[in-house]
Design a protein around this motif. Structure first.
Motif, PDB file in Angstrom:
ATOM      1  N   ALA A 253      72.709  30.172  21.165  1.00  0.00           N
ATOM      2  CA  ALA A 253      73.542  31.068  20.086  1.00  0.00           C
ATOM      3  C   ALA A 253      74.915  30.814  20.722  1.00  0.00           C
ATOM      4  O   ALA A 253      75.830  30.862  19.723  1.00  0.00           O
ATOM      5  CB  ALA A 253      73.137  32.398  20.201  1.00  0.00           C
ATOM      6  N   ALA A 254      75.223  31.005  21.945  1.00  0.00           N
ATOM      7  CA  ALA A 254      76.735  30.899  22.368  1.00  0.00           C
ATOM      8  C   ALA A 254      77.328  29.570  22.035  1.00  0.00           C
ATOM      9  O   ALA A 254      78.425  29.546  21.807  1.00  0.00           O
ATOM     10  CB  ALA A 254      76.686  31.053  23.844  1.00  0.00           C
ATOM     11  N   GLU A 255      76.750  28.421  22.148  1.00  0.00           N
ATOM     12  CA  GLU A 255      77.274  27.272  22.068  1.00  0.00           C
ATOM     13  C   GLU A 255      77.505  27.235  20.617  1.00  0.00           C
ATOM     14  O   GLU A 255      78.404  26.588  20.093  1.00  0.00           O
ATOM     15  CB  GLU A 255      76.344  26.136  22.542  1.00  0.00           C
ATOM     16  CG  GLU A 255      76.348  26.172  23.989  1.00  0.00           C
ATOM     17  CD  GLU A 255      77.555  25.625  24.464  1.00  0.00           C
ATOM     18  OE1 GLU A 255      78.138  24.474  24.258  1.00  0.00           O
ATOM     19  OE2 GLU A 255      78.210  26.210  25.493  1.00  0.00           O
TER      20      GLU A 255
ATOM     21  N   ALA B 247      83.738  31.085  16.865  1.00  0.00           N
ATOM     22  CA  ALA B 247      83.630  32.541  16.894  1.00  0.00           C
ATOM     23  C   ALA B 247      83.705  32.873  18.440  1.00  0.00           C
ATOM     24  O   ALA B 247      82.543  33.361  19.011  1.00  0.00           O
ATOM     25  CB  ALA B 247      82.308  32.964  16.172  1.00  0.00           C
ATOM     26  N   TRP B 248      84.698  32.800  19.108  1.00  0.00           N
ATOM     27  CA  TRP B 248      84.869  32.931  20.719  1.00  0.00           C
ATOM     28  C   TRP B 248      84.213  34.457  21.172  1.00  0.00           C
ATOM     29  O   TRP B 248      83.697  34.397  22.124  1.00  0.00           O
ATOM     30  CB  TRP B 248      86.236  32.861  20.886  1.00  0.00           C
ATOM     31  CG  TRP B 248      86.669  31.296  20.732  1.00  0.00           C
ATOM     32  CD1 TRP B 248      87.704  30.808  19.903  1.00  0.00           C
ATOM     33  CD2 TRP B 248      86.092  30.251  21.372  1.00  0.00           C
ATOM     34  NE1 TRP B 248      87.842  29.770  19.657  1.00  0.00           N
ATOM     35  CE2 TRP B 248      86.687  29.126  20.696  1.00  0.00           C
ATOM     36  CE3 TRP B 248      85.120  29.933  22.160  1.00  0.00           C
ATOM     37  CZ2 TRP B 248      86.511  27.804  20.884  1.00  0.00           C
ATOM     38  CZ3 TRP B 248      84.930  28.547  22.479  1.00  0.00           C
ATOM     39  CH2 TRP B 248      85.661  27.504  21.962  1.00  0.00           C
TER      40      TRP B 248
ATOM     41  N   GLY C 122      86.811  46.881  23.953  1.00  0.00           N
ATOM     42  CA  GLY C 122      88.171  46.881  23.725  1.00  0.00           C
ATOM     43  C   GLY C 122      88.701  46.535  22.607  1.00  0.00           C
ATOM     44  O   GLY C 122      89.894  46.317  22.482  1.00  0.00           O
ATOM     45  N   ASN C 123      87.848  45.797  21.887  1.00  0.00           N
ATOM     46  CA  ASN C 123      88.199  44.972  20.432  1.00  0.00           C
ATOM     47  C   ASN C 123      89.370  43.874  20.898  1.00  0.00           C
ATOM     48  O   ASN C 123      90.342  43.518  20.174  1.00  0.00           O
ATOM     49  CB  ASN C 123      89.009  46.069  19.626  1.00  0.00           C
ATOM     50  CG  ASN C 123      88.039  47.197  19.052  1.00  0.00           C
ATOM     51  OD1 ASN C 123      86.881  46.881  18.773  1.00  0.00           O
ATOM     52  ND2 ASN C 123      88.453  48.542  18.795  1.00  0.00           N
ATOM     53  N   ARG C 124      89.249  43.391  21.936  1.00  0.00           N
ATOM     54  CA  ARG C 124      90.150  42.032  22.261  1.00  0.00           C
ATOM     55  C   ARG C 124      89.452  41.021  21.899  1.00  0.00           C
ATOM     56  O   ARG C 124      88.082  40.759  22.171  1.00  0.00           O
ATOM     57  CB  ARG C 124      90.346  42.167  23.719  1.00  0.00           C
ATOM     58  CG  ARG C 124      91.344  43.411  24.211  1.00  0.00           C
ATOM     59  CD  ARG C 124      91.722  43.204  25.657  1.00  0.00           C
ATOM     60  NE  ARG C 124      92.338  44.411  26.099  1.00  0.00           N
ATOM     61  CZ  ARG C 124      92.987  44.471  27.294  1.00  0.00           C
ATOM     62  NH1 ARG C 124      92.856  43.444  28.142  1.00  0.00           N
ATOM     63  NH2 ARG C 124      93.636  45.412  27.536  1.00  0.00           N
ATOM     64  N   PRO C 125      90.051  40.019  21.326  1.00  0.00           N
ATOM     65  CA  PRO C 125      89.422  38.874  20.829  1.00  0.00           C
ATOM     66  C   PRO C 125      89.063  37.987  21.945  1.00  0.00           C
ATOM     67  O   PRO C 125      89.654  37.700  23.017  1.00  0.00           O
ATOM     68  CB  PRO C 125      90.408  38.051  19.962  1.00  0.00           C
ATOM     69  CG  PRO C 125      91.574  38.691  20.463  1.00  0.00           C
ATOM     70  CD  PRO C 125      91.576  40.077  20.825  1.00  0.00           C
TER      71      PRO C 125
END
Length: 218
Positions: free
Chosen positions: A109-111, A118-119, A179-182
């Protein structure tokens, strides 16, 4: 009647008649609307408040404006320096969802998310893969509701060479999750490298057990 006694109307009926007459719509066609009246009321009260505050503030109105500007600047500086306030994990904000998945499934899923750019989700899935792999290898015990921070603390006892990197990975997971950081390609690459390194690392169970008992001698 001309030359007769003047007609007089009692005061109360006269006032009521005048009020009835003035209440007719024709006399209120140019009255301000409800919104305009509300804004006028707010402005009057704000002006009174400013006048009262400037009377007690050092330097009068100029001093009050200076204080307001300084407060605004301070808020902006703090916001830029600290970033967005980080939400605290709640009791039900564990690392894994209710549906269990294997480490291999989390890696897949991560790959997939990484290929789609979608980092943020890719980072989350890679961190889950790391922890799930540690559970599958019995480096740490499976624990429902475990957070990333709790998992890396447990893992660090058996993988001391990777303890710092695991803590950094958990911090990255918390930043993108709470923290809502991308997420970013760099963050994902770091977790993927750590996943590979941890997968190859040999746990030091004996050292962890000795540390837990305080290294007591026989």
């Amino acid at each position: 009647m001309s030359g007769g006694v003047p007609v007089t109307i009692p005061r109360v009926p006269a006032r009521e008649a005048a009020e009835d007459e003035l209440s007719k719509a024709v006399y209120h066609q140019n009255d301000p609307g409800l919104l305009q009246r509300a804004l006028s009321w707010l402005w009057r009260n704000f002006a009174d408040l400013m006048d009262s505050a400037s009377g007690v503030a050092p330097g009068g109105a100029v001093g009050l404006v200076t204080v307001i500007v300084l407060v605004v600047v301070l808020v902006v500086v703090l916001r830029l320096r600290l970033g967005k306030l980080r939400a605290q994990p709640t009791a039900d904000s564990g690392l894994f969802a209710e549906t269990p998945r294997t480490a291999a499934e989390h890696r897949t899923a991560a790959e997939e998310h990484a290929r789609n750019g979608a980092w943020t989700v890719a980072v989350q899935e890679r961190m889950r893969a790391i922890v799930r792999a540690l559970e599958e290898r019995a480096v740490i015990d499976p624990r429902p509701g475990r957070t990333a921070d709790e998992a890396v603390v447990d893992a660090g006892r058996h993988l001391p060479d990777h303890a710092a990197a695991l803590r950094d990975a958990a911090r990255t997971f918390d930043d993108v999750t709470y923290g809502n950081r991308p997420g970013s390609p760099e963050a994902y690459a770091a977790l993927r490298h750590l996943d590979t390194q941890v997968e190859r690392a040999k746990p030091r169970f004996a050292e962890a057990a000795a540390g837990a008992t305080g290294g007591a001698r026989p």
